[in-house]
Design a protein around this motif. Structure first.
Motif, PDB file in Angstrom:
ATOM      1  N   SER A   1      50.637  22.068  65.194  1.00 12.20           N
ATOM      2  CA  SER A   1      49.294  22.140  64.611  1.00 12.20           C
ATOM      3  C   SER A   1      49.298  22.917  63.308  1.00 12.20           C
ATOM      4  O   SER A   1      48.456  22.680  62.429  1.00 12.20           O
TER       5      SER A   1
ATOM      6  N   ILE B   1      46.180  23.270  70.956  1.00 11.80           N
ATOM      7  CA  ILE B   1      46.370  21.964  70.315  1.00 11.80           C
ATOM      8  C   ILE B   1      45.051  21.208  70.279  1.00 11.80           C
ATOM      9  O   ILE B   1      44.641  20.663  69.234  1.00 11.80           O
TER      10      ILE B   1
ATOM     11  N   GLU C   1      42.780  20.316  66.978  1.00 11.94           N
ATOM     12  CA  GLU C   1      42.477  18.915  66.686  1.00 11.94           C
ATOM     13  C   GLU C   1      40.967  18.698  66.559  1.00 11.94           C
ATOM     14  O   GLU C   1      40.504  17.945  65.699  1.00 11.94           O
TER      15      GLU C   1
ATOM     16  N   ASN D   1      46.524  14.129  64.482  1.00 12.52           N
ATOM     17  CA  ASN D   1      47.638  14.240  65.437  1.00 12.52           C
ATOM     18  C   ASN D   1      49.018  14.217  64.780  1.00 12.52           C
ATOM     19  O   ASN D   1      50.019  13.966  65.459  1.00 12.52           O
TER      20      ASN D   1
ATOM     21  N   SER E   1      51.631  16.625  66.398  1.00 14.55           N
ATOM     22  CA  SER E   1      52.229  16.308  67.696  1.00 14.55           C
ATOM     23  C   SER E   1      53.508  15.498  67.547  1.00 14.55           C
ATOM     24  O   SER E   1      54.428  15.609  68.360  1.00 14.55           O
TER      25      SER E   1
END
Length: 287
Positions: free
Chosen positions: A43, A104, A108, A219, A222
């Protein structure tokens, strides 16, 4: 494969490996020195990319945006360590995993609120937008060489910081024996805060310099997180030198695997990790 094509793929693999090192170095510092399993590390990479997008538009210069973004990342890392992470240093790794996994989703959601869910592009500065001709039909972008140069400069700076400075001596001592280091009068909480902020800044800067070539999208952190853990495991937890060598190996295997063995390219990096762990279960280098 002719030589110009080989050279392009070699340069791509080195650039990808050095970028992975930037990410993995911060992760291995946090994990190896502080002992925190930080699943939210990707992140910070995403944060850097979005900072590059916003600040370059606001300031009109990518270089100035990266400099300002690096400072903001350090401040953010210090604040996050003070508010959350320092309370989990003595907790079980499962608690740390749950905390960072939850972060996370928080990051997001904050990204979605602040920047939306669209894909954004960050323009390459005009002075770096040229390409170096290799043949009549093949060329290599100057900006990718700049990415490699910045990563090498930061790798050298990190090595000098850890190995040649008084702060680096305290960091190494705290990683080796925290209780003894604290008994000798070293403020171990401050050392941990600095290490955590440094790890955040490295990941964020990696996202900022990669934004013009990879775009900025939801994302995105990730996707690089798993590869970062692979690099850390191969190199050895807590070893910056190991992270560099492992990142370059992963870059070579991943890039040439996609060209030469596209049908099994997704497996090759993990096969490399399995082979290294069979040979040296603690990774290539110990802390």
């Amino acid at each position: 494969m002719d030589f110009p094509t080989f050279l392009i793929q070699l340069l791509n693999s080195v650039q990808y490996g050095l970028l992975l090192f930037m990410l993995a170095a911060g992760l291995t510092l946090i994990f190896g020195i502080i002992g925190v399993v930080n699943l939210a590390h990707g992140s910070f990479y995403m944060l850097g990319a979005y900072l590059a997008y916003s600040l370059s538009s606001l300031l009109g210069s990518l270089a100035v945006a990266i400099a300002c973004g690096a400072v903001l990342s350090v401040i953010f890392g210090l604040a996050l360590e003070w508010l959350l992470f320092r309370h989990f240093y003595e907790r079980d790794h499962l608690d740390q995993v749950l905390l960072t996994f939850g972060l996370i989703y928080i990051f997001e959601e904050m990204r979605s609120i602040l920047w939306g869910d669209d894909v954004h592009s960050v323009p390459i500065p005009d002075v770096l937008a040229a390409s170096i001709p290799l043949t009549d039909t093949l060329s290599y972008p100057v900006y990718r060489l700049v990415i490699s140069g910045v990563c090498v400069a930061l790798a050298i700076g990190l090595y000098l910081l850890i190995s040649k400075t008084r702060l680096g001596m305290k960091i190494r001592a705290g990683a080796f024996n925290r209780d003894m280091t604290e008994a000798l009068g070293v403020n171990i909480k401050l050392i941990h805060a600095i290490v955590f902020a440094l790890g955040v800044a490295l990941a964020s800067v990696a996202g900022m310099i990669a934004a013009p070539v990879s775009s900025v999208y939801p994302n995105m952190g990730s996707q690089v997180l798993i590869m970062c853990f692979v690099v850390v495991v191969i190199g050895g937890i807590g070893s910056v030198r190991g992270a560099l060598i492992a990142a370059l190996l992963v870059g070579l295997v991943d890039t040439f695997g996609k060209v030469l063995l596209p049908h099994i390219s997704g497996m090759l990096v993990y096969m490399l990790m399995a082979a290294v762990l069979l040979w040296k279960p603690q990774g290539l280098f110990k802390q």
